[in-house]
Scaffold this motif. Structure first.
Motif: not given
Ligand SMILES: Nc1ncnc2c1ncn2[C@@H]1O[C@H](COP(=O)(O)OP(=O)(O)OP(=O)(O)O)[C@@H](O)[C@H]1O
Ligand SMILES: [Mg+2]
Lengths: 515, 328
Positions: B194-219
């Motif tokens: 809930n409080k770190t980027v790891l958690g944020r990206y965990t949710f982001a990847i599960g929500s829309n992996e492609e969008a997360t990748r396109l946002s520049g996150v090293n998925v």
């Protein structure tokens, strides 16, 4: 116009079976809005994806601010100062608006995220852009147009020198487009370079300084907008001159009512909606984004369950409990959000086309009549001029506009009596657009009943026999083709609850009054 | 553009968000506790509640760890037999090699992290479906545990009785330390999610992996991190299991992964990704062990316990789907 920000020359890119880019070129200067136009599948999105580190080019040179650069990842492109809004929405539905905008750039204190700072930054951004959105709301709860505004805000927040917008206006209505253009001009005046891709050619004059035209993956020409007219641009796009003569409306519709909806209700978006649809007519549904047009049609189609109301088909009350029932009763619905509801993206073109009419292509024992299905798919690919290397191509590899055509092909195959088109020409090029208009006319002339939701007023005015206008979930008026004007529609579309009393009485009173 | 005011949207999130599933699970847990207390007079004892807590420790840790992978839209089937591997690694370092116990514990955590690293690499880099990659690792870890231990249990009695002495010791409220280990682990996981980027990206990847990748996150990198976190929790669960039996059992763990996944799902974590919470998962884990303990105290035979647990899982997920559909 200022220094050269981006210079792309001799760019080629192939996908299996497709030569998407062939010696394409493009340049962008600081302080200009540069429009990029071309038919569906011309290679506009691909060219920009090469620039943004999503596809690697096969050949060609890219210079960013005079220095050769070939970004290999979206992150590398961001670091070069290039931001992009993609043609299809790319959001994380489970995250909030603010979390989406700053993904990958979260403010933190030490190891922990700073959620307060995150929301504050988003609020500041919205204030600067005059966008009314709550940064803490989950993105999946927003309407498509609002989601598009989130994408736009996200791209602006990078404050990058180069901002690419791939059909940002396709999902927006006029008010939001004005807002977007205002923001775009501000950025341009501050010296940013902006690439604007659009099929709404009337926008070019409003917003762009120069226009580059592409056709079949090739560079055709770059012109100064002020010195060119739309007709010239169109003929460069399609390689021939087409006259955009308005197709005449089919003969007067017969009186026979095929679909009647009585007192339909569902939440705040569908409030006591009643209307009739006659054989052989095109019924336009106008309104601002969020007026509830899509919601009404989804409720009729039982994609969402209505809370109350009655649907009659050919005068008989019918129980439509799910989309399957609706199709069985001869209703087809073409969704506005093709990616989410309209297509099986991972499947090929052929399967998508026959998907809603499987029964017809199956024998009694469940075998596919492969040859019939194939023939049908080939026929529609040709009729609609769907640009694809073959009917075996996966739909997700088609360009955005061609995906839209596949949805249309699917419902034409289903051959239903009642067709509901939700924004059928969104993201479709001029040539294909008139193709679709002709098709709708054909359908009406053959005795089908057509409902067309559209946010483009000229399109509504040009195509419909009758126009329903909605506002805040209610039908606020009905206009015949003869009496409809842009102003009248806008008046009805902004008739909020506080001004008018609710209910169908209003709408009858209005149409009587207008007669 | 429509405005959604902050207050109404927050109320709506509260009323329809995933917190509802958590509340439902919590409600079910309370109902179960009351129900068993009424029908089985010897259920409502302090001793029994302590037993439930103790029985939850290892499953709670496994479920907490696997919640991350599930939220990304993945799965980890290797966590059950992974405990055999990590506790054998512990035994080898602390017993066979006779090194100090803290080094053994470290070996347990590190071996878990290693399994996670392999899982994550197979999934993120080699693009194997998580189900397949971790199914493979289920057998590999089980096999490796048996190879390394020669299929003999390693006993932590001599020279390392401290393992059981410490972890099963009850300095606070008569509750063994393994329960506090579980709560501590869950607290760390909660902060991570809930409080770190790891958690944020965990949710982001599960929500829309492609969008997360396109946002520049090293998925890819974050996916690997997610499986490493899960692996470290397998290491913790291995310590707890070893402490309970004072031994490293090279054949343990088959099926534990399903218990853990069930706990996460009951707690509202969506197998489709994008949704889930540590608190929900813990409630799910307690629900499963309350059910087990309650039915045993009631003398319900094991075979019926299986049936009932299965029905609870199905019921929980059905409720979740039903709730989602009525909201849409
Ligand atoms: N990933 C891919 N795999 C295979 N073919 C692709 C892929 N991406 C694009 N194409 C093909 O490349 C061509 C150019 O597509 P592109 O998306 O650039 O067109 P576009 O000009 O953006 O069209 P539209 O206006 O419809 O969005 C099309 O024929 C498309 O089918
Ligand atoms: Mg495109």
């Amino acid at each position: 116009m200022g220094e050269l920000l981006v210079e792309m020359t001799g760019i080629s890119k192939s996908f299996p079976g497709v030569h998407a880019l062939d010696d394409a070129q493009f340049e962008l200067r600081a302080g200009e809005v540069h429009a990029l136009v071309g038919e569906n599948g011309a290679g506009k999105s691909t060219l920009m994806k090469v620039l943004c580190g999503i596809y690697a080019r096969d050949a060609g040179v890219i210079r960013v601010k005079g220095v050769e650069a070939y970004p290999a990842t979206p992150k590398a492109a961001q670091d070069l100062g290039i931001a992009i809004i993609h043609q299809e929405l790319n959001l994380m539905g489970h995250l909030t608006v603010a979390q989406n905008i700053f993904i990958g750039r979260e403010p933190h204190r030490g190891l922990l995220l700073d959620e307060k700072a995150l929301n504050r930054k988003a609020t500041e951004l919205f204030e600067e852009l005059h966008i009314l959105l709550d940064p803490r709301v989950r993105v999946s709860r927003l309407a498509v147009a609002q989601q598009q505004m989130v994408e736009i805000a996200k791209a602006f927040s990078y404050n990058s020198d180069v901002l690419i917008m791939d059909e940002p206006t396709a999902a927006l209505t006029d008010t939001e487009i004005d807002e977007l253009f205002r923001i775009t001009r501000t950025l341009r005046d501050r010296g940013h370079g902006i690439v604007h891709i659009s099929h709404r050619l009337e926008e070019l004059r409003q917003i762009s300084d120069r226009v580059t035209v592409m056709r079949d993956g090739r560079y055709i020409n770059t012109v100064v907008t002020a010195e060119t007219n739309i007709q010239q641009i169109i003929s460069m796009m399609v390689g021939r001159t087409i006259f955009e003569a308005a197709p005449e409306l089919p003969e007067d519709p017969s009186q026979e009512v095929v679909l009647e909806v009585r007192n339909l209700n569902r939440g705040r978006q569908v409030r006591d909606v009643s209307f009739q649809l006659r054989r052989g007519e095109i019924l336009g549904v106008a309104g601002l984004v969020g007026a509830g047009r899509t919601e009404v049609m989804r409720a009729v189609f039982a994609a969402d369950k209505p809370e109350s109301g009655q649907v009659l088909i050919n005068g008989q009350p019918v129980a439509i409990k799910n989309p399957g029932d609706a199709v069985r009763h001869g209703i087809a619905y073409l969704s506005e959000d093709r990616k989410r509801y309209g297509l099986a993206l991972g499947m090929d073109v052929e399967l998508n086309i026959v998907l809603a009419s499987m029964r017809r292509f199956m024998s009694r024992f469940g075998w596919m009549h492969a040859r019939a299905a194939r023939a049908q798919a080939l026929k529609l690919v040709e009729t609609l001029a769907i640009k694809t290397p073959g009917i075996g191509q996966r739909v997700k590899n088609l360009s955005g506009g061609n995906q839209q055509k596949v949805v249309i092909a699917k419902w034409l195959t289903a051959d239903t009596d009642i067709l509901i088109f939700d924004e059928p020409t969104r993201g479709i090029d001029v040539g294909a657009k008139s193709e679709i208009y002709r098709l709708l006319n054909d359908l009406a002339r053959r005795g089908k009943a057509v409902i067309m939701i559209s946010s483009e007023l000229p399109e509504i005015l040009r195509m419909s026999h009758r126009i329903l206008v909605m506002c805040e979930g209610r039908i606020t008026g009905e206009l015949s083709a003869a009496e409809a004007t842009q102003e009248r529609i806008m008046t009805l579309a902004t008739q909020r609850q506080s001004v008018a009393t609710a209910g169908p009485e209003t709408s009858t009173a209005m149409s009587v009054g207008a007669n | 553009m429509q405005t959604t005011t902050a207050s109404t949207s927050r109320i709506r999130t509260l009323a329809t968000g995933e917190s509802v599933q958590r509340l439902l699970a919590l409600g079910a847990l309370v109902i179960l506790l009351v129900f068993f207390s009424i029908i089985a007079p010897n259920f409502a004892t302090l001793e029994n509640y302590r037993n439930i807590l103790t029985a939850t420790a290892s499953n709670g840790l496994l479920a907490t760890g696997v919640t991350f992978a599930i939220i990304t839209g993945g799965i980890d089937l290797s966590i059950g037999t992974g405990t055999a591997f990590t506790s054998v690694a512990m035994g080898i370092v602390a017993v066979n090699w006779g090194l100090p116990l803290p080094l053994g514990l470290l070996a347990g955590l590190a071996s878990g992290g290693l399994v996670g690293l392999i899982n994550g690499t197979l999934i993120a880099k080699a693009k194997l479906p998580p189900f397949i990659a971790t199914l493979g690792m289920l057998y590999v870890t089980l096999g490796m545990a048996q190879v390394l231990s020669d299929v003999h249990p390693i006993y932590f009695t001599d020279p390392q009785p401290a393992l059981q002495d410490f972890f099963m010791g009850k300095p606070i409220a008569g509750i063994p330390n393994i329960v506090w280990v579980m709560f501590g682990g869950a607290a760390v996981a909660w902060v991570l999610l809930n409080k770190t980027v790891l958690g944020r990206y965990t949710f982001a990847i599960g929500s829309n992996e492609e969008a997360t990748r396109l946002s520049g996150v090293n998925v890819d990198r974050w996916k690997i991190a997610v499986y490493v976190v899960g692996g470290v929790f397998v290491g913790l669960a291995g310590i707890v299991l070893a402490a309970r039996s004072a031994s490293a059992q090279p054949s343990q763990g088959m099926g534990y992964e399903l218990n853990a996944i069930a706990a996460a799902v009951i707690g509202g974590t969506s197998l489709a990704g994008g949704e889930g919470s540590i608190v929900g998962t813990l409630i799910g884990a307690f629900l499963i062990s309350t059910l087990g303990t309650g039915l045993s105290v009631d003398n319900v035979p094991q075979q019926f316990q299986y049936v009932i647990t299965g029905l609870v899982v199905i019921g929980a997920v059905w409720l979740d789907i039903f709730r989602r559909r009525s909201r849409a």
